[in-house]
Enzyme design. Sequence first.
Site, PDB file in Angstrom:
ATOM      1  N   CYS A 113       0.812  -1.225   0.000  1.00  0.00           N
ATOM      2  CA  CYS A 113       0.000   0.000   0.000  1.00  0.00           C
ATOM      3  C   CYS A 113       0.848   1.279   0.000  1.00  0.00           C
ATOM      4  O   CYS A 113       0.559   2.218  -0.740  1.00  0.00           O
ATOM      5  CB  CYS A 113      -0.991   0.007   1.161  1.00  0.00           C
ATOM      6  SG  CYS A 113      -0.270  -0.225   2.795  1.00  0.00           S
ATOM      7  N   ASP A 120      -7.292   5.594  -2.058  1.00  0.00           N
ATOM      8  CA  ASP A 120      -6.903   4.424  -1.278  1.00  0.00           C
ATOM      9  C   ASP A 120      -6.440   3.304  -2.197  1.00  0.00           C
ATOM     10  O   ASP A 120      -7.120   2.965  -3.160  1.00  0.00           O
ATOM     11  CB  ASP A 120      -8.104   3.957  -0.450  1.00  0.00           C
ATOM     12  CG  ASP A 120      -7.691   3.008   0.656  1.00  0.00           C
ATOM     13  OD1 ASP A 120      -7.074   1.978   0.350  1.00  0.00           O
ATOM     14  OD2 ASP A 120      -7.990   3.297   1.829  1.00  0.00           O
ATOM     15  N   HIS A 176      -6.133   0.134  -1.418  1.00  0.00           N
ATOM     16  CA  HIS A 176      -6.501  -1.192  -0.925  1.00  0.00           C
ATOM     17  C   HIS A 176      -7.654  -1.838  -1.710  1.00  0.00           C
ATOM     18  O   HIS A 176      -8.685  -2.206  -1.158  1.00  0.00           O
ATOM     19  CB  HIS A 176      -6.857  -1.109   0.562  1.00  0.00           C
ATOM     20  CG  HIS A 176      -5.738  -0.579   1.395  1.00  0.00           C
ATOM     21  ND1 HIS A 176      -5.663   0.741   1.779  1.00  0.00           N
ATOM     22  CD2 HIS A 176      -4.635  -1.185   1.880  1.00  0.00           C
ATOM     23  CE1 HIS A 176      -4.566   0.922   2.490  1.00  0.00           C
ATOM     24  NE2 HIS A 176      -3.919  -0.226   2.560  1.00  0.00           N
TER      25      HIS A 176
END
Length: 478
Positions: A142, A347, A349
Amino acid sequence: MAAPSARGKPRGAPNRDERRRQPTAAEPGGELRSHWAGAVLAPAAAQGCAGAYVSVGTATAAALGGAAAMDAATLTYDTLRFEYEDFPETKEPVWILGRKYSVFTEKEEILLDVTSRLWFTYRKNFPAIGGTGPTSDTGWGCMLRCGQMIFAQALVCRHLGRDWRWIKGKRQTDNYFNVLNAFIDKKDSYYSIHQIAQMGVGEGKSIGQWYGPNTVAQVLKKLATFDTWSSLAVHIAMDNTVVMEEIRRLCQSNFLCAGAAACPAVESDVLYNGYPEEAGVRDRLSLWKPLVLLIPLRLGLTEINEAYIETLKHCFMMPQSLGVIGGKPNSAHYFIGYVGEELIYLDPHTTQPAVEPSDSGCLPDESFHCQHPPCRMSIAELDPSIAVGFFCNTEEDFNNWCQQIKKLSLVRGVLPMFELVERQPSHFSNPDVLNLTPDSSDADRLERFFDSEDEDFEIIANLFTRLGFVHLGLEPVS
């Protein structure tokens, strides 16, 4: 469907501080219906907005059956019913990387600006890193992806301009695809997950290990030296201090040619990594090498010191802003702006399949753009370990940035996150001050002071206190 709350989260949904959102039933056939676009997406193509980490439960995966169950075991949001948060109806301005918007009159412009940022997420089924290593970065990549995003924004500003916009279905320029290709998941791309992971070994990080903001900044700085097309000067500010003299020397020194051998004639046939020769020639004749300035910071011990919040907000208001990489421990985000007391972020993820060029050579690019409203989180939830980024295309841009930082330091009640000085302070030149040898690298110093992975940070705080480095705003530790 539950009615959305003021922040756009369904009523009764788990709090953001709960690290996992409860999975809901997948639609028949493993398909996901997007409630933002009203479209049915295949599990591998569905894109999620991450307010918290999510993994598909065993029961849910079993219910999907077959190949879908295998996908569900490794994907994050891809097979879940998910509601995207919209912007709150507020009079507060929305700031996105130096641009100011109104939610009431410019919502489409906000979403277009966000969609135009390059969005790098977890990927699977890419060529093995190092030939025998991982073929997916799910669960560990990440911060590497966030590093890609902040650096991609620098390349966008460099080659396309801050006002450039990505529109679905519209043919983009070659420069756009050159930028995108620099981050594709293959070993020969300048800033690929392969290059970052393998270069990180030199920074003491094994492949598959989680990075802190400063580690990825150091790796990107090294990789940028091979990107002669972009020809960037990457500076990582040390010890919470930006030294203007160092930056000017860095941005101007590369254009002082030592002779004909070092500076080929303009009419030569030199190629620059396969890109047009004109770009390299133009840059060599310029007086300023475009600057990417990354500043790793620690704004508290376990949570952000409230005294820094207004300063952090101002960083997103500057036209030179590249955003911020950080997040929560082991949970990295790329922050691109704020509204009120909430940060706006992209993000990483979400696990998507690796992208390969089509038979015609075209690179499918839709999965590299976040086509739903971005995520938000309270500024108070931000982990204190971050890296702030700025891009100065010209010397005038840098001088303007310096003036803004100086003015900000004079605002009452605003605590500067870093110092801006003309020359390196004398105490920095003594390597024994912090018990460092003259051979200690910048990366060593950054790792020691700013990496959120350092569980002994309280010891460092004591050291700062004893040395009188109160600028960090750290509370004395007993």
